[in-house]
Every structure is written in C-alpha cells, then in structure tokens.
Design an enzyme around this catalytic site. Structure first.
Site, PDB file in Angstrom:
ATOM      1  N   ASP A 101      31.431   2.376 -39.948  1.00 62.70           N
ATOM      2  CA  ASP A 101      31.520   3.774 -39.499  1.00 62.70           C
ATOM      3  C   ASP A 101      32.956   4.241 -39.282  1.00 62.70           C
ATOM      4  OD1 ASP A 101      31.817   2.204 -37.229  1.00 62.70           O
ATOM      5  OD2 ASP A 101      30.244   3.191 -36.066  1.00 62.70           O
ATOM      6  N   ASN A 102      33.825   3.343 -38.861  1.00 61.31           N
ATOM      7  CA  ASN A 102      35.249   3.693 -38.691  1.00 61.31           C
ATOM      8  C   ASN A 102      36.063   2.410 -38.653  1.00 61.31           C
ATOM      9  OD1 ASN A 102      33.803   4.542 -35.718  1.00 61.31           O
ATOM     10  ND2 ASN A 102      35.296   2.877 -35.653  1.00 61.31           N
ATOM     11  N   ASP A 141      32.505  -0.305 -36.250  1.00 58.57           N
ATOM     12  CA  ASP A 141      33.936  -0.514 -35.929  1.00 58.57           C
ATOM     13  C   ASP A 141      34.605  -1.595 -36.773  1.00 58.57           C
ATOM     14  OD1 ASP A 141      33.849   1.328 -33.849  1.00 58.57           O
ATOM     15  OD2 ASP A 141      34.169  -0.135 -32.247  1.00 58.57           O
ATOM     16  N   CYS A 201      32.326   6.598 -33.579  1.00 60.36           N
ATOM     17  CA  CYS A 201      31.002   6.184 -34.065  1.00 60.36           C
ATOM     18  C   CYS A 201      30.032   7.331 -34.282  1.00 60.36           C
ATOM     19  CB  CYS A 201      30.351   5.203 -33.099  1.00 60.36           C
ATOM     20  SG  CYS A 201      31.322   3.740 -32.787  1.00 60.36           S
TER      21      CYS A 201
END
Ligand SMILES: *[C@@H]1O[C@H](CO)[C@@H](O)[C@H](O)[C@H]1NC(C)=O
Ligand SMILES: *[C@@H]1O[C@H](CO)[C@@H](O)[C@H](O)[C@H]1NC(C)=O
Ligand SMILES: *[C@@H]1O[C@H](CO)[C@@H](O)[C@H](O)[C@H]1NC(C)=O
Ligand SMILES: *[C@@H]1O[C@H](CO)[C@@H](O)[C@H](O)[C@H]1NC(C)=O
Ligand SMILES: *[C@@H]1O[C@H](CO)[C@@H](O)[C@H](O)[C@H]1NC(C)=O
Ligand SMILES: *[C@@H]1O[C@H](CO)[C@@H](O)[C@H](O)[C@H]1NC(C)=O
Ligand SMILES: *[C@@H]1O[C@H](CO)[C@@H](O)[C@H](O)[C@H]1NC(C)=O
Ligand SMILES: *[C@@H]1O[C@H](CO)[C@@H](O)[C@H](O)[C@H]1NC(C)=O
Ligand SMILES: *[C@@H]1O[C@H](CO)[C@@H](O)[C@H](O)[C@H]1NC(C)=O
Ligand SMILES: *[C@@H]1O[C@H](CO)[C@@H](O)[C@H](O)[C@H]1NC(C)=O
Ligand SMILES: *[C@@H]1O[C@H](CO)[C@@H](O)[C@H](O)[C@H]1NC(C)=O
Length: 505
Positions: free
Chosen positions: A309-310, A40, A75
């Site tokens: 991941d993001n 994140d 995720c």
C-alpha cells in the site's frame, strides 16, 4: 456537489461469463486474478530482499516494475485508491480515522459501492478477500462486522488495523475471535489457508478474483515462531539519506533529532529485522498459492499481482520509523506481475501507480473503466494484447494527521503525531499536508511539492543528479521549470477521470 461516477460500460455486463479457453476464434477468454497487497512494505530500503520465492515465482515469471508508486503514502487512503482507481481528492478518504472517511458511512455509499470488485462480481467473477481491509473496518460506529461491502462472495476481514494474533475477523459478516496459537491464529497463515480452500471449492466454470492483504510487515511485527531468529545480523541500511540532517526541508523534517541517538538506532534496527521476519510468512503464502494454481492447472490463466500500500522509512532524514512523507522511500512500492501475455523476466521503467491497479484488473476482465483516474498498464506489460503508452507525470498527495489537542507524548510539538523510539519525534502533523508533481518521462526525473503550511513551503528535487533527495533545489532551479510544475500541480489537484491522464502542459 454530488459526484456520481459509475463505470459506464460495466453495467452492460450483467450476465455471467462462461470460461472459454484458448482464444483465437471461440468465445470470450477470461483470466483469473490474484492481487496481494502487503502493509507498509518498502521498495527502496530492501523490502523485497527477504522474498526470494516471490521474486522467483512472480518476478522471474513476469514483469518487475521498478517505478511503481502510491499516490498517497498512508494505508487507508492508499487502499481506497487501489480499490477505486482514484486519487484521494476524488475518493475523499483523507486519513486513517472515520472523521477522515476511512471506512465511514460516506465511503460506504460512494467509493466502496463503486470499487472494482463490484464490477468483477457483475462480470461473473467469484470473489474472495482475506486480511486487512481499511483501518477502521468493522468498528461499531461504521456498521460493525456485519457490514460486508458489495462485490465480495467470501469475506475474511480483520477488524481494525494490522495484527498477527488476538484479532477479530468478519467471517462473511459474522464475528470470529482469534487468540494467539500459531497453528490456529497466525493471520498470514490463516489468509493462505482460507485462500487455498476457496480455490479448491471454486466453480471451474467461472473465473475468480482473490485479494489477499496480509498484516506484514506492519507493526507489531510479530514473526512466526520458526522465523523469530532470522536475520539476526541484519541492520537498517546506512546509505542514502539515512540520519542526514534535513535543514532545507519543511518544518516537520527539521524538528527530527539529528543525529539519532543509540537508543533510536537500536529500536529501528530491531524493527527493520522484524519486518523482514514477518515477510518470510508472506513469501511462504505466495509459494503455496502459486503451487496450488499450478496443481489446479489455473496458473497459465491467472494474473498474479504483488504490491504494497505504501513505502516506509527507517532512519531516513533522522525520522525513526513510519511513512507519510513525500520522499522516494515512502512513495515507492514493489510491484511484480505475472500472467497471460506477460513475458518472463522483464523489467519495466514506465511509471505505474496504485490507481492503475483497478483499471488494469478491469481491463483484464474486459470491463471498461474509462471513469477512473488511473490507467491500465496491461498494454505496458502485455503489448501483444494491447497498445498504450505511459504517462509522463503524476500527482502524490497527503493530508497530514494530528491530534488537535497535541500529542500528549510530545506536547511541544503542537498538533502532531509523534512516535517515541525512545526519543519522541513527530512523524506527521496537520501542516505536513502537501501535493507533489512527480515527473518521470525518460528524460526528466523531478519532483515538485507544495505544502499547505504557514509558509507555503516548496521542495524541488532533481532525482537524476540527486536520487536520495539530499538537496532541495527550489532556490536554484530555472524559474520556468517551477512555473511549469506549479501549473501541472494545479491541474492535477482538481483532475477527474480522463482529465487526470491527459494533462498536456
Ligand atoms: C529469470 O532470470 C533469472 C536471473 O537472471 C534466472 O535465474 C531465471 O532462470 C530466469 N527465469 C525465467 C523464467 O526465465
Ligand atoms: C467524506 O466523503 C464524503 C463523500 O465523498 C464527502 O462529501 C466528504 O467531504 C468527505 N469528508 C472529508 C473530510 O473529506
Ligand atoms: C493475546 O492475548 C492474551 C490474553 O490477553 C495475552 O496473554 C497474550 O499475551 C496476547 N498475545 C499476543 C501475541 O499479543
Ligand atoms: C494452515 O494450514 C496448515 C496446513 O494444514 C496448518 O498446519 C496450519 O496450522 C494452518 N494455520 C492456520 C493459522 O490456520
Ligand atoms: C553510541 O554507540 C557508538 C557506537 O557503538 C558508541 O561509540 C557511542 O559511545 C555510543 N554513544 C552513547 C551516548 O552511548
Ligand atoms: C503453462 O504454460 C507453460 C509454458 O507455455 C507450459 O509449459 C505448461 O505446460 C502450461 N501448463 C498448463 C497447465 O497449461
Ligand atoms: C498496436 O498498434 C500497431 C500500430 O498501430 C498495430 O499494428 C497493432 O495491431 C496493435 N496491436 C494491438 C495488440 O492492438
Ligand atoms: C482526519 O481528517 C479529518 C477531516 O479532515 C479530521 O477532522 C481529523 O482530525 C483527521 N484525523 C486525524 C487523526 O488527524
Ligand atoms: C507546523 O505546525 C506546528 C505545530 O502546530 C507549528 O509549531 C509550526 O509552526 C508549523 N509550521 C509551519 C511551517 O506551518
Ligand atoms: C511558521 O512556522 C515557523 C516554524 O514554527 C515559524 O518560524 C514562523 O514564524 C511561522 N510563520 C508565520 C508566518 O506564522
Ligand atoms: C538534473 O540533473 C541532470 C544530471 O546532472 C542534469 O543533466 C539536468 O539538467 C538536471 N535538471 C534540472 C532541471 O536541473
């Protein structure tokens, strides 16, 4: 329909590769690879600001990609895209639950058994994973801690979602429980320590691959004791779309409480600060690894990738904290790479995606990855090694999550996923299911998104004139542009392999 997608040529490389250094005449030159994936970490809200050592040891020594995206801002689906090089519609991992294929038996027999580490291992790499894998990993219903995916020699993996203390690991298939002593258990430090040990004990005859996935900066944002007072003056940035009403956007955005209350502001500022605190331990980890590689004289033969991941949001469009949205803050990720053939201190604008990591890493290892959806960006960052060009547009897709009976915290939301900070705001729902085409070709910088909700909502942004996506121009834009974007979207949503890279419209 059963799709069997095997990386065709990889099967040819069944024997181990012996290390030959220097190139230019002798045998095969193989490089080591270190991939760090945080949880994140945003690119747009200052997520890299606390990571001074990482920027200096990786970014300044290599390339900083300023247009790096996840193809799905959640995720588990994103991590599966990293591992397989595929869009979610091809790896079929839809959300963070087992029912949505996160760590499910179906994933284990499909995407997981064809993930890129399998081919690195076949190619002779020594492989090591430490940290968070997939949100449902290690749960009893999906095989427990004894399930170790193929391709990994060393496996030190968290059961379930990110935590810093009081967690359980699968240590090469055996359960290992941890408490909350900083010296013994702090997960980011444990990942660092075990990777240093792996490097010490490696065989110098064969190349190695490490994938490190620290919990930071995911909740519960537990800082190391020495960092728990850091950034006491820092607040979430108030610029761009912060606390802007989202009147022209889809249903989920319109229901947010605007303006946010003081209680929510205090909560998100605290989260923002703590996120940065947890990243200081990741910065230390990067430093330790780079120093160790240097001590072992492996640094010049190692590609180091740093990404997330993001993305994330803290107050954008009055959504307190989370990801899952189509906007830049949630889909953009940091990406820094150093390694052989990569010139120091360069910034690249070509768009690169998380599905490109697998083909790039396989390209470095000399394994053909023709069947994945992504494409190698080795030519972009090391043009002396390879030729290649960037793609002009790509897909971002998300399948909304919710509780079918409604979230008890916010019953009025219906099927949704609310978060209460302290006001309850819905951050996801089944009808937050969308697919977008993102164009970024040096001329146009556009986004076109279609929702699978009761009104087939459409959002369109001109990022050149409106980088913060404040105005949905769907009603103003030239209809031929809408038509072109819709055609591209239809093709991308069903694309597979090379077809995802060669759509011409
Ligand atoms: C990279 O650029 C930074 C800032 O411009 C500079 O301080 C640093 O010395 C450069 N590093 C390398 C390896 O060229
Ligand atoms: C889960 O994955 C399997 C195998 O790829 C697929 O058949 C199934 O449809 C997927 N489930 C969902 C909910 O997408
Ligand atoms: C870890 O678990 C113990 C025992 O349940 C508890 O007392 C402690 O507060 C927990 N620590 C953290 C950091 O959550
Ligand atoms: C990591 O190693 C350092 C140096 O040996 C040690 O001080 C620290 O306690 C270790 N931390 C963990 C979580 O293993
Ligand atoms: C919220 O905080 C602002 C600025 O600190 C203050 O002016 C305002 O009165 C507060 N509002 C409430 C409802 O407490
Ligand atoms: C790594 O490369 C740099 C720059 O080319 C060089 O100065 C250094 O001596 C090399 N180090 C090793 C261990 O080969
Ligand atoms: C890249 O393409 C050019 C022009 O076709 C060619 O001369 C060059 O050798 C190629 N470089 C590599 C590394 O393949
Ligand atoms: C995850 O996806 C599956 C399949 O679409 C669905 O059945 C399940 O309800 C989803 N989970 C959540 C929490 O939305
Ligand atoms: C989205 O779902 C919520 C909850 O079920 C519902 O209230 C709302 O009408 C839906 N909106 C659209 C545009 O589909
Ligand atoms: C879709 O949901 C919206 C928002 O709740 C509602 O206003 C609208 O009437 C619904 N439309 C249809 C066609 O059901
Ligand atoms: C986007 O904005 C730029 C800058 O204002 C403008 O030149 C361009 O024509 C716009 N594109 C579209 C499709 O509206």
């Amino acid at each position: 329909m059963m799709l069997v997608r095997v990386l065709a040529l990889a099967a040819l490389f069944t024997c181990s590769v012996r290390r030959v250094r220097g190139g230019g005449g002798g045998g095969e030159v193989t490089s080591n690879i270190l991939l760090i994936v945080t949880d994140d970490q945003d690119q747009n809200l200052g997520g890299m600001t606390p990571m001074k050592k990482t920027k200096s040891l990786i970014g300044d020594a290599g390339v900083t990609f300023v247009n790096s995206f996840t193809v799905t801002p959640l995720c588990c689906p994103s991590r599966c895209s990293i591992l397989t090089g595929r869009y979610p519609h091809n790896h079929m991992v839809r959300n963070n639950s087992v029912a949505g294929n996160c760590s499910s038996a179906a994933w284990q027999s499909t995407g997981e058994s064809e993930a890129f580490p399998v081919y690195l291992s076949k190619r002779g790499y020594q492989t090591f994973f430490a940290g968070k894998y997939l949100n449902q990993y290690g749960k009893k219903e999906v095989g427990g801690v004894s399930h170790v995916p193929p391709g990994w020699d060393q496996w030190h993996v968290l059961v379930g979602n990110s935590r810093y203390y009081n967690y359980t690991l699968s240590r090469n298939g055996v359960e290992e429980k941890h408490g909350d002593s900083y010296a013994d258990d702090y997960l980011t430090d444990l990942i660092a320590n075990r990777s240093l040990q792996f490097l010490e004990n490696r065989s110098p005859q064969r190349p190695f691959f490490l994938m490190l996935a620290p919990p930071a900066p995911h909740s519960p944002w537990t800082a190391a004791p020495q960092y728990s007072k850091s950034f006491s003056d820092v607040k979430a940035p108030r610029d761009g779309s912060f606390d802007k009403a989202a009147k022209d956007k889809h249903w989920l955005l319109r229901q947010a409480v605007n303006p946010m209350t003081n209680g929510t502001l205090a909560f998100l500022d605290d989260a923002y600060r703590k996120r940065w605190q947890t990243l200081l331990s990741v910065d230390d980890m990067v430093e330790k690894l780079v120093r160790k590689l240097d001590d072992l004289q492996e640094l010049n033969h190692t590609y180091v990738f740093f990404t997330s991941d993001n993305g994330y949001h803290t107050g954008q469009f009055s959504l307190p904290i989370d990801k899952r949205q189509l906007y830049e803050f949630d889909i953009r990720t940091p990406l820094l790479v150093r390694g052989p053939g990569v010139k120091p201190n360069i910034t690249l604008k070509a768009p690169v995606l998380n599905i490109d990591l697998a083909p790039t890493i396989l390209d470095i290892a000399g394994v053909d990855a023709a069947d994945v959806d992504g494409q190698s960006f080795l030519p972009l960052m090391a043009p002396s090694l390879r030729n290649g060009s960037a793609r002009p547009f790509f897909l971002v897709e998300h399948m909304g999550e919710g509780l079918s009976s409604g979230d008890p915290a916010c019953p009025e939301m219906g099927p949704g996923l609310s978060q209460c900070f302290p006001d309850c705001v819905c951050e996801d729902s089944f009808n937050n299911t969308y697919a977008c085409v993102r164009t970024l070709d040096g001329r146009d910088d556009m986004q076109y998104c279609e929702f699978a909700d009761n009104e087939s909502f459409v959002e369109v942004y001109n990022l050149t004139s409106d980088p913060h996506q404040l105005e949905n121009i769907v009603k103003k834009v030239d209809p031929t542009i809408l038509q072109t974007m819709n055609q591209r979207l239809i093709k991308l949503q069903s694309c597979q392999g090379a077809g995802c890279r060669t759509i011409s419209t």
